[in-house]
Design an enzyme around this catalytic site. Structure first.
Site, PDB file in Angstrom:
ATOM      1  CG  ASP A   1      26.503 -12.373  16.599  1.00 38.85           C
ATOM      2  OD1 ASP A   1      25.623 -11.507  16.744  1.00 38.85           O
ATOM      3  OD2 ASP A   1      26.352 -13.568  16.903  1.00 38.85           O
TER       4      ASP A   1
ATOM      5  CD  GLU B   1      48.935 -30.016 -21.743  1.00 39.60           C
ATOM      6  OE1 GLU B   1      49.207 -31.191 -21.425  1.00 39.60           O
ATOM      7  OE2 GLU B   1      49.784 -29.115 -21.764  1.00 39.60           O
TER       8      GLU B   1
ATOM      9  CG  ASP C   1      43.767 -29.968 -22.044  1.00 34.40           C
ATOM     10  OD1 ASP C   1      44.522 -30.594 -22.793  1.00 34.40           O
ATOM     11  OD2 ASP C   1      43.590 -30.248 -20.853  1.00 34.40           O
TER      12      ASP C   1
ATOM     13  CD  GLU D   1      45.577 -25.737 -19.434  1.00 37.36           C
ATOM     14  OE1 GLU D   1      46.516 -26.544 -19.413  1.00 37.36           O
ATOM     15  OE2 GLU D   1      44.721 -25.656 -18.534  1.00 37.36           O
TER      16      GLU D   1
ATOM     17  CG  HIS E   1      44.951 -24.955 -14.645  1.00 33.65           C
ATOM     18  ND1 HIS E   1      45.841 -25.526 -15.520  1.00 33.65           N
ATOM     19  CD2 HIS E   1      44.405 -25.982 -13.940  1.00 33.65           C
ATOM     20  CE1 HIS E   1      45.826 -26.844 -15.355  1.00 33.65           C
ATOM     21  NE2 HIS E   1      44.967 -27.149 -14.415  1.00 33.65           N
ATOM     22  CG  ASN E   2      42.043 -27.390 -16.340  1.00 33.94           C
ATOM     23  OD1 ASN E   2      42.879 -27.651 -17.204  1.00 33.94           O
ATOM     24  ND2 ASN E   2      41.874 -28.150 -15.282  1.00 33.94           N
TER      25      ASN E   2
ATOM     26  CE  LYS F   1      56.921 -29.921 -24.765  1.00 33.55           C
ATOM     27  NZ  LYS F   1      58.143 -29.905 -23.969  1.00 33.55           N
TER      28      LYS F   1
ATOM     29  CG  HIS G   1      40.634 -32.005 -17.512  1.00 32.01           C
ATOM     30  ND1 HIS G   1      40.912 -33.128 -16.786  1.00 32.01           N
ATOM     31  CD2 HIS G   1      41.582 -31.100 -17.178  1.00 32.01           C
ATOM     32  CE1 HIS G   1      41.978 -32.915 -16.029  1.00 32.01           C
ATOM     33  NE2 HIS G   1      42.402 -31.685 -16.236  1.00 32.01           N
TER      34      HIS G   1
ATOM     35  CG  ASP H   1      -0.205   0.056   2.534  1.00 33.21           C
ATOM     36  OD1 ASP H   1       1.048  -0.052   2.527  1.00 33.21           O
ATOM     37  OD2 ASP H   1      -0.864   0.203   3.582  1.00 33.21           O
TER      38      ASP H   1
END
Length: 757
Positions: A644, A384, A337, A335, A305-306, A435, A350, A151
């Site tokens: 608290d 990767e 993969d 990354e 990562h991943n 690589k 993965h 209201d």
């Protein structure tokens, strides 16, 4: 009660249609598409939706939770139904933090456009709110929650319920006195302005008023000279102070009369203290302020990562959204993969797990689209690589065709480099890490020996075992010459020893370590790891035993100068708080220049013996925790319970600097608890230290509940009276929750004397 945001937007046609409501399909997968009724609430700040069929379950989300809206088939889910619904009908609502996106299909293209443009306008409005508007909106939100019968008025019973919801345990007589004082109309209820008056009485900041009156001669206003005195004496602002004070008054003083007098009222003073200039984080560290022309190895680089995972490493969902979120968070090393996929197309996931799979080309397309939206500095793609030569060739073709001129495929000047290029030289470019066949010199003209042999994958994810033994067991795989030629400045090589690297490694060669291997190297005597990282890049990543995608403490790796300290961005916690804290500075660009003593190959810096560092200058940090404002409850707290709160300050840095101190807890007050407790620290290496403020709900029987945190580099701290604007577990804002503190930093004159003792 009318929202300040809504009052400005009432005439917008899109918002009017959104307030009427729309039936749209909520899509979770190709097979899960259900109709929901969506409606913008009257406050213009909340979207409410319910099931079209049952009408029972209702959900809401706030506009302030939305990061952006994506138009068309810009999510994997909407792409999967592209043959069923045209892009003009589709859009995605993207939320801050780790909350899943909301994919929607409208009935018509016009309806989709209405929601897209309406949401964009609301998001922009929220983004541009100043501290006062944020607080006004917060008050309005609570009023709407407490006004049970809708209201537009609140009786005393509703006010009592509201106080509990707001974390206030107040004496009933005192609360009723404030209620009567605010009820100017004597109607027994509070309406718009009356509720604001009640709220102001409730939130009177006596601790701020005391500071104001200490500097104000008449206790009603701060004259320009009085404000200048405050800025110089307490805030330690020394540059163009009078000009700075005039600018602050112009921006934060609400009274036009006071502005004309170049004076600051208590409201204006509080507005300033709650603003960016009154924040603990130095405004001079918000934009890019560091030298960006040093070699890449001289920077800490925000690394993931991943990156493709949204959850854990065993059954988690792989998604291009992982890359989008990481890049928008300032990440500069992601990354990828890769494994052989069906139909000759490489996939990302993965390996040897139940995680879902995504196409490599989709990942590269997403990276290409979002790489430089937050930062213009280079993105490193850490490959990767588990693919056959044929699919590696396909990878190379996708990289070149999708990234085009952004991909670095040769040295910048066509010559053999004598040092790594700088972030500035690589602005807007992408670098492959992986690589490589032979040497960089070979690919620039000379033939290579043994061109097709080499280990493809560099990561050893099975934990802390001897990597050389594992390497000898690994079968030798052929490398694709086309992909190899794309590796220029980040060639992955096995690590044998610091001595071997110093003699044999080129500056464009780098090694990756599991956290276990890196910790072993950190523990080696001397400072060889620091010297190694002064001229070569290093990447550290979590062990594969962390199947829950948890993280390790990145500070240990930064202490020895490791540049790419890769973390699971999808996992909230103190480790990601530290990562966000370090990279909060320097324009959030993902590159932080390492301290000078970590950038020389003959440096004597050793994190275990910081006193021997050239230019060693320890400091004393004093933090008086004064008060907190509008702390939220933990999501799991019982209804009607009040927190608290206690405040803990944690120092992360070199081992001798690691410390934690905390205040006592305040019973039943999450709204405006007062401490006036001082915590003292000695910091030996300020350049590497991070300071983390944590607020918890004390519980004597179980673990304390997390309420909020804020982490920042020690060097970004401003002295004086400052607000610490708290963040959630996900690192997102939770306005207007804050701490009010007083900071003093002093040089320790005699390093031999331990002032803490």
């Amino acid at each position: 009660m009318t929202s300040p945001c809504c009052a400005r937007l009432q005439q917008d046609e899109n918002l009017q249609l959104m307030q009427t409501g729309s039936v749209m399909r909520k899509v979770k997968s190709r097979n899960w598409k259900k109709q929901r009724y969506f409606k913008l609430q009257e406050d213009c700040m909340t979207i409410w939706y319910k099931s079209k069929k049952t009408g029972n379950t209702k959900s809401t989300f706030s506009i302030s939770d939305i990061e952006t809206v994506r138009e068309g088939h810009q999510s994997e889910i909407l792409q999967s139904i592209a043959d069923e619904f045209e892009p003009a009908l589709c859009f995605t609502i993207v939320f801050y933090g780790r909350r899943a996106n909301l994919d929607l299909v409208a009935s018509t293209a016009e309806e989709a456009q209405c929601w897209i443009h309406g949401l964009e306008k609301l998001i922009e409005t929220v983004r541009n709110m100043d501290q006062k508007e944020i607080l006004d909106q917060w008050i309005c939100d609570w009023f709407i929650k407490a006004d049970k019968n809708r209201d537009g008025r609140m009786n005393f019973k509703e006010v009592q319920d509201l106080l509990k919801m707001m974390n206030v345990d107040m004496n009933e007589h005192h609360a009723y006195r404030l209620f009567q004082m605010a009820d100017k109309s004597e109607s027994g209820t509070l309406e718009d302005d009356e509720f604001v008056l009640f709220y102001k009485a409730l939130t009177q900041r006596d601790e701020v008023l005391k500071i104001f009156q200490d500097f104000s001669k008449d206790c009603k206003k701060l004259t320009l000279l009085e404000f200048v005195d405050f800025l110089r004496q307490e805030q330690l602002e020394v540059d163009n102070t009078e000009e700075f004070a005039m600018d602050l008054i112009a921006r934060y003083e609400p009274s036009e009369t006071a502005k004309k007098l170049h004076a600051l009222s208590i409201d204006g003073f509080l507005n300033y203290l709650c603003s960016a200039e009154g924040s603990i984080f130095s405004v001079s560290h918000v934009p890019i302020y560091q030298d960006m022309t040093q070699p890449l190895c001289h920077y800490f680089i925000s690394s993931s990562h991943n990156t493709y995972l949204m959850e854990d490493q065993l059954r988690g969902h792989s998604s291009v959204e992982g890359y989008i979120r990481a890049l928008k968070r300032g990440c500069r090393c992601v990354e990828v993969d890769t494994w052989d996929g069906p139909n000759g197309e490489p996939i990302v996931y993965h390996g040897h797990t139940f995680t879902s799979k995504i196409l490599f080309k989709d990942v590269i397309s997403a990276i290409n689209k979002y790489a430089f939206r937050v930062s213009e500095y280079p993105v490193i793609l850490s490959l990767e690589n588990h693919c056959s030569v044929e699919q590696q060739d396909t990878m190379a073709q996708h990289l070149k065709s999708i990234l085009g001129g952004k991909l670095v495929t040769s040295t910048l000047d066509g010559r053999i480099p004598v040092q790594l290029p700088s972030p500035e030289e690589l602005r807007g470019r992408m670098i492959l890490k992986g690589k490589k066949i032979g040497r960089l010199e070979d690919s620039l003209g000379e033939p290579s020996e043994d061109p097709y042999m080499g280990e493809i994958s560099e990561e050893e994810d099975s934990g802390d075992v001897d990597e050389d033994k594992k390497r000898s067991k690994k079968s030798k795989d052929r490398l694709s010459e086309e992909l190899s030629d794309c590796i220029i400045y980040c060639k992955s090589v096995p690590f044998e020893s610091f001595k071997h690297s110093k003699i044999h490694n080129k500056m464009y060669e780098m090694s990756s370590f599991t956290e276990y291997k890196a910790r072993k190297l950190v523990r080696e005597p001397g400072n060889e790891f620091v010297r190694h990282n002064a001229c070569q890049l290093t990447r550290v990543y979590p062990t594969g035993l962390r199947t829950d995608s948890s993280n390790y403490n990145p500070q240990d790796m930064w202490n020895v100068g490791c540049q790419m300290v890769a973390l699971n961005f999808q996992t909230a916690g103190v480790e990601m708080d530290l990562n966000d804290g370090l990279f909060r500075q320097n324009g959030h660009c993902g590159y932080i220049l390492k301290p000078l003593f970590m950038r020389h190959v003959d440096t004597n810096f050793n994190p275990d013996q910081p006193q021997d560092t050239e230019g060693y200058s320890p400091v004393s940090l004093s933090i008086q925790v004064i008060s907190a404002q509008q702390l939220p409850k933990d999501q799991n707290s019982k209804e009607g319970s009040i927190i608290d709160p206690l405040v803990r300050v944690e120092i992360f840095g070199v081992p001798i600097d690691q410390a934690k101190l905390e205040t006592k807890y305040i019973e039943n007050n999450g709204f405006n608890p007062i401490w006036y407790e001082t915590l003292q620290f000695k910091i030996h290496i300020p350049e590497l230290a991070l300071v983390r403020f944590v607020v918890e709900d004390y519980d004597k029987t179980t673990r304390n509940d997390f309420i909020g945190q804020y982490t920042l580099p020690f060097k970004s701290i401003k002295s004086g009276y400052r607000h610490v604007h708290l963040l959630s577990k996900d690192g997102t804002k939770i306005p207007p929750a804050s701490l009010f503190v007083y900071i003093r930093i002093t040089d320790i004159a005699d390093p031999v004397q331990d002032l803490d003792g």
